[in-house]
Scaffold this motif. Structure first.
Motif, PDB file in Angstrom:
ATOM      1  N   PRO A 271      12.529  -1.013 -12.511  1.00 60.53           N
ATOM      2  CA  PRO A 271      11.150  -1.362 -12.133  1.00 60.53           C
ATOM      3  C   PRO A 271      10.227  -1.464 -13.340  1.00 60.53           C
ATOM      4  N   GLN A 272       9.329  -2.414 -13.282  1.00 58.79           N
ATOM      5  CA  GLN A 272       8.341  -2.596 -14.331  1.00 58.79           C
ATOM      6  C   GLN A 272       6.923  -2.369 -13.813  1.00 58.79           C
ATOM      7  N   LEU A 273       6.815  -2.073 -12.507  1.00 55.17           N
ATOM      8  CA  LEU A 273       5.508  -1.845 -11.903  1.00 55.17           C
ATOM      9  C   LEU A 273       5.656  -0.777 -10.827  1.00 55.17           C
ATOM     10  N   LEU A 274       4.722   0.159 -10.794  1.00 52.85           N
ATOM     11  CA  LEU A 274       4.763   1.233  -9.799  1.00 52.85           C
ATOM     12  C   LEU A 274       3.472   1.221  -8.992  1.00 52.85           C
ATOM     13  N   VAL A 275       3.620   1.252  -7.667  1.00 48.19           N
ATOM     14  CA  VAL A 275       2.485   1.334  -6.746  1.00 48.19           C
ATOM     15  C   VAL A 275       2.510   2.711  -6.101  1.00 48.19           C
ATOM     16  N   TYR A 276       1.334   3.337  -6.027  1.00 46.33           N
ATOM     17  CA  TYR A 276       1.236   4.681  -5.454  1.00 46.33           C
ATOM     18  C   TYR A 276       0.197   4.671  -4.336  1.00 46.33           C
ATOM     19  N   GLY A 277       0.590   5.103  -3.134  1.00 46.82           N
ATOM     20  CA  GLY A 277      -0.329   5.140  -2.001  1.00 46.82           C
ATOM     21  C   GLY A 277       0.414   4.829  -0.718  1.00 46.82           C
ATOM     22  N   TYR A 278      -0.280   4.943   0.389  1.00 46.79           N
ATOM     23  CA  TYR A 278       0.386   4.722   1.674  1.00 46.79           C
ATOM     24  C   TYR A 278      -0.387   3.811   2.627  1.00 46.79           C
ATOM     25  N   GLY A 279      -1.563   3.348   2.246  1.00 46.10           N
ATOM     26  CA  GLY A 279      -2.406   2.582   3.146  1.00 46.10           C
ATOM     27  C   GLY A 279      -2.158   1.090   3.116  1.00 46.10           C
ATOM     28  N   ALA A 280      -3.047   0.349   3.776  1.00 43.13           N
ATOM     29  CA  ALA A 280      -2.929  -1.104   3.882  1.00 43.13           C
ATOM     30  C   ALA A 280      -2.956  -1.767   2.517  1.00 43.13           C
ATOM     31  N   ASP A 281      -3.779  -1.265   1.599  1.00 38.71           N
ATOM     32  CA  ASP A 281      -3.870  -1.846   0.269  1.00 38.71           C
ATOM     33  C   ASP A 281      -2.600  -1.603  -0.540  1.00 38.71           C
ATOM     34  N   ALA A 282      -1.997  -0.425  -0.361  1.00 36.14           N
ATOM     35  CA  ALA A 282      -0.736  -0.130  -1.058  1.00 36.14           C
ATOM     36  C   ALA A 282       0.371  -1.051  -0.553  1.00 36.14           C
ATOM     37  N   TYR A 283       0.429  -1.227   0.753  1.00 39.34           N
ATOM     38  CA  TYR A 283       1.425  -2.114   1.364  1.00 39.34           C
ATOM     39  C   TYR A 283       1.305  -3.527   0.787  1.00 39.34           C
ATOM     40  N   ALA A 284       0.069  -4.057   0.764  1.00 34.92           N
ATOM     41  CA  ALA A 284      -0.147  -5.423   0.294  1.00 34.92           C
ATOM     42  C   ALA A 284       0.153  -5.556  -1.195  1.00 34.92           C
TER      43      ALA A 284
ATOM     44  N   ASN B 180       3.016   8.372  -0.744  1.00 34.44           N
ATOM     45  CA  ASN B 180       2.688   9.792  -0.859  1.00 34.44           C
ATOM     46  C   ASN B 180       2.212  10.419   0.453  1.00 34.44           C
ATOM     47  N   GLY B 181       2.286   9.669   1.532  1.00 34.62           N
ATOM     48  CA  GLY B 181       1.852  10.200   2.820  1.00 34.62           C
ATOM     49  C   GLY B 181       3.003  10.340   3.797  1.00 34.62           C
ATOM     50  N   GLU B 182       2.724  10.985   4.919  1.00 34.00           N
ATOM     51  CA  GLU B 182       3.752  11.167   5.937  1.00 34.00           C
ATOM     52  C   GLU B 182       3.935   9.923   6.791  1.00 34.00           C
ATOM     53  N   LYS B 183       2.924   9.047   6.813  1.00 31.34           N
ATOM     54  CA  LYS B 183       2.975   7.875   7.676  1.00 31.34           C
ATOM     55  C   LYS B 183       2.595   6.640   6.878  1.00 31.34           C
ATOM     56  N   LEU B 184       3.314   5.566   7.092  1.00 31.10           N
ATOM     57  CA  LEU B 184       3.059   4.308   6.403  1.00 31.10           C
ATOM     58  C   LEU B 184       1.912   3.558   7.081  1.00 31.10           C
ATOM     59  N   VAL B 185       0.899   3.214   6.298  1.00 33.00           N
ATOM     60  CA  VAL B 185      -0.281   2.470   6.773  1.00 33.00           C
ATOM     61  C   VAL B 185      -0.807   3.058   8.088  1.00 33.00           C
ATOM     62  N   PRO B 186      -1.242   4.303   8.075  1.00 31.37           N
ATOM     63  CA  PRO B 186      -1.668   4.958   9.306  1.00 31.37           C
ATOM     64  C   PRO B 186      -2.837   4.270  10.004  1.00 31.37           C
TER      65      PRO B 186
ATOM     66  N   ILE C 222      -9.850  -3.031   7.207  1.00 34.37           N
ATOM     67  CA  ILE C 222      -8.431  -3.329   6.957  1.00 34.37           C
ATOM     68  C   ILE C 222      -8.200  -4.704   6.330  1.00 34.37           C
ATOM     69  N   PRO C 223      -8.808  -5.796   6.852  1.00 28.54           N
ATOM     70  CA  PRO C 223      -8.560  -7.098   6.212  1.00 28.54           C
ATOM     71  C   PRO C 223      -8.942  -7.117   4.736  1.00 28.54           C
ATOM     72  N   LEU C 224     -10.096  -6.518   4.402  1.00 32.00           N
ATOM     73  CA  LEU C 224     -10.530  -6.500   3.000  1.00 32.00           C
ATOM     74  C   LEU C 224      -9.583  -5.668   2.150  1.00 32.00           C
ATOM     75  N   LEU C 225      -9.128  -4.543   2.667  1.00 35.12           N
ATOM     76  CA  LEU C 225      -8.171  -3.719   1.927  1.00 35.12           C
ATOM     77  C   LEU C 225      -6.875  -4.484   1.679  1.00 35.12           C
ATOM     78  N   MET C 226      -6.408  -5.199   2.688  1.00 31.42           N
ATOM     79  CA  MET C 226      -5.185  -5.996   2.536  1.00 31.42           C
ATOM     80  C   MET C 226      -5.375  -7.083   1.481  1.00 31.42           C
ATOM     81  N   HIS C 227      -6.490  -7.807   1.574  1.00 31.56           N
ATOM     82  CA  HIS C 227      -6.736  -8.893   0.622  1.00 31.56           C
ATOM     83  C   HIS C 227      -6.888  -8.360  -0.792  1.00 31.56           C
ATOM     84  N   ALA C 228      -7.632  -7.261  -0.931  1.00 30.97           N
ATOM     85  CA  ALA C 228      -7.824  -6.677  -2.264  1.00 30.97           C
ATOM     86  C   ALA C 228      -6.512  -6.130  -2.811  1.00 30.97           C
ATOM     87  N   GLY C 229      -5.730  -5.464  -1.960  1.00 37.31           N
ATOM     88  CA  GLY C 229      -4.444  -4.942  -2.400  1.00 37.31           C
ATOM     89  C   GLY C 229      -3.522  -6.047  -2.868  1.00 37.31           C
TER      90      GLY C 229
END
Length: 434
Positions: free
Chosen positions: A26-39, A56-62, A248-255
């Motif tokens: 890997p050359q890139l690491l993403v950290y987080g569990y929300g909509a922005d991390a997914y995107a 880092n959370g118990e649930k993916l994109v809660p 959520i849409p803005l988080l997805m687009h920004a992510g």
């Protein structure tokens, strides 16, 4: 035979996985569990960058997989990874604004979870570590050294912190209140119709009810050359987010935008202060993102990409409509006065053409052909080719008429094909650089 070559060949024969591991490191690491991390993680992997996503959370994109919700924001502006997800919840495999609107009315968490599981299982270049906890994050030369609590280590060129508390950023740099970006966006930016200046560098659109906007790239990248990117803790997002499902849409687009940007830095082995705006925008367009929030250009429209590219140049300004939307206004006539200022900045030959055609007001088709041939250096066969392919290639409506008025649709499509204004570089401040 060279002794070193024999040693290397022996290692490869005995341990073929070693070579694969090096190549796929890997050359890139993403950290987080929300909509922005997914995107961000998904876009990085789609951009052909070997990516590791530490959840880092118990649930993916809660925010999408916990309760039944409805999203009312971003009317006719859903795009990219977010639009793909919405469509898939209704078993549609192509982006469509009408489908997105229906899907947002009632988002079923179980269906969303199933869709995301399917998407992630099929994703290439993506390694997912669930329940991962950070131990340390340190810069070492051009790389970031990341160690997890289980002692696994990663050496990557770029990081994306999509966590809710900026924990990765704090481990790397200290307190999150030190977070700064290349160009902070003033409040007044959101009070004007987006079409020029910084908006030329737009990479993520949104509308939370106060009017449409596009977030400029410079507002989403670090002020330094660290290649440490963040998402929801960006100052501009902190200003906009409300803590409701409408975020959520803005988080997805920004992510997705940050994912593409970080992938660019990693792929080209460069730093976050040396980004190519148009390359990043082009990558986002390839995966269905919106750069300019034209609500009258459906994502399934055959000229969607054209409108986005021309809109991002600022040649044709978006037109505000009642209710706060921004329209491309396909069928409006094009005048020389509105296109001349930006065209003259984009193309040196353009200035000569406008001097020689000072009497032109509303463009007619012969005027457009004359401009395309002079500036785009095209031959006299241009008219005949356009006439022959009026509907088949260019997908124009109505019959070809050599004396017709040039609409914004006709102008945008033909200029995009024959002069390619989007290919002219712009700086992070939106300045045209030819």
């Amino acid at each position: 035979m060279n002794r070193n070559y024999i040693i290397i060949l022996t290692v490869l024969l005995l341990f073929p996985g070693w070579a694969l591991a090096q190549r796929n490191r890997p050359q890139l690491l993403v950290y987080g569990y929300g909509a922005d991390a997914y995107a961000a993680a998904l876009q990085s992997s789609m951009s052909n960058m070997q990516t590791v996503w530490v959840i880092n959370g118990e649930k993916l994109v809660p925010e999408l997989t916990s309760d039944m919700i409805s999203v009312t924001s971003n009317t006719d502006l859903d795009a990219g990874v977010w639009a793909d997800l919405l469509g898939a919840t209704l078993r549609h495999d192509k982006r469509n604004d009408s489908v997105s609107a229906i899907a947002k009315r009632r988002i079923n968490p179980r269906i969303v979870q199933n869709v995301m599981d399917s998407v992630l299982n099929a994703a290439k270049n993506l390694v997912i570590i669930e329940g991962g906890q950070l131990r340390s994050v340190k810069k070492s030369g051009k790389y970031w050294q990341v160690e997890l609590a289980d002692r696994s280590r990663f050496k990557v060129r770029a990081l994306v912190d999509a966590s809710t508390d900026a924990y990765l950023y704090r481990l790397a740099k200290g307190e999150a209140d030190t977070l700064s970006v290349r160009t902070p966006v003033p409040d007044t930016y959101f009070q004007a119709v987006p079409y020029d200046g910084l908006a030329r560098t737009g990479v993520a659109v949104g509308d939370l009810g106060a009017g449409p906007f596009t977030l400029p790239l410079a507002s989403m990248i670090p002020a330094d050359d660290s290649n440490l990117f963040v998402t929801r803790k960006l100052p501009v997002l902190q200003y906009l987010l409300r803590g409701t499902p409408d975020d959520i849409p803005l988080l997805m687009h920004a992510g997705q935008a940050v994912g593409a940007t970080a992938a660019y830095a990693a792929f080209f082995k460069t730093t976050s202060d040396k980004l190519d705006v148009r390359t990043i925008q082009g990558e986002l367009l390839q995966y269905g993102a919106r750069l300019i929030p034209f609500a009258d250009v459906p994502i399934q429209h055959p000229h969607f990409d054209v409108a986005q590219r021309i809109g991002a140049t600022g040649i044709l300004l978006g037109k505000p409509v009642e209710g706060g939307g921004l329209h491309f206004d396909w069928d409006a006539a094009v005048t020389a006065a509105e296109i001349k200022p930006v065209l003259n900045q984009l193309f040196s030959r353009s200035q000569i053409w406008f001097v020689n055609h000072a009497s032109v007001d509303t463009l007619m088709l012969p005027d457009l052909f004359s401009y395309l041939k002079f500036v785009g250096q095209r031959g006299n066969e241009l008219e005949e080719y356009v006439k022959k392919n009026w509907k088949r290639r260019f997908q124009f409506e109505g019959e070809y008429d050599e004396k017709q008025v040039v609409t914004r649709r006709i102008f945008a499509v033909l200029l995009d094909v024959y002069c390619q204004p989007f290919a002219v570089k712009v700086g992070l401040d939106g300045t045209i650089q030819r």
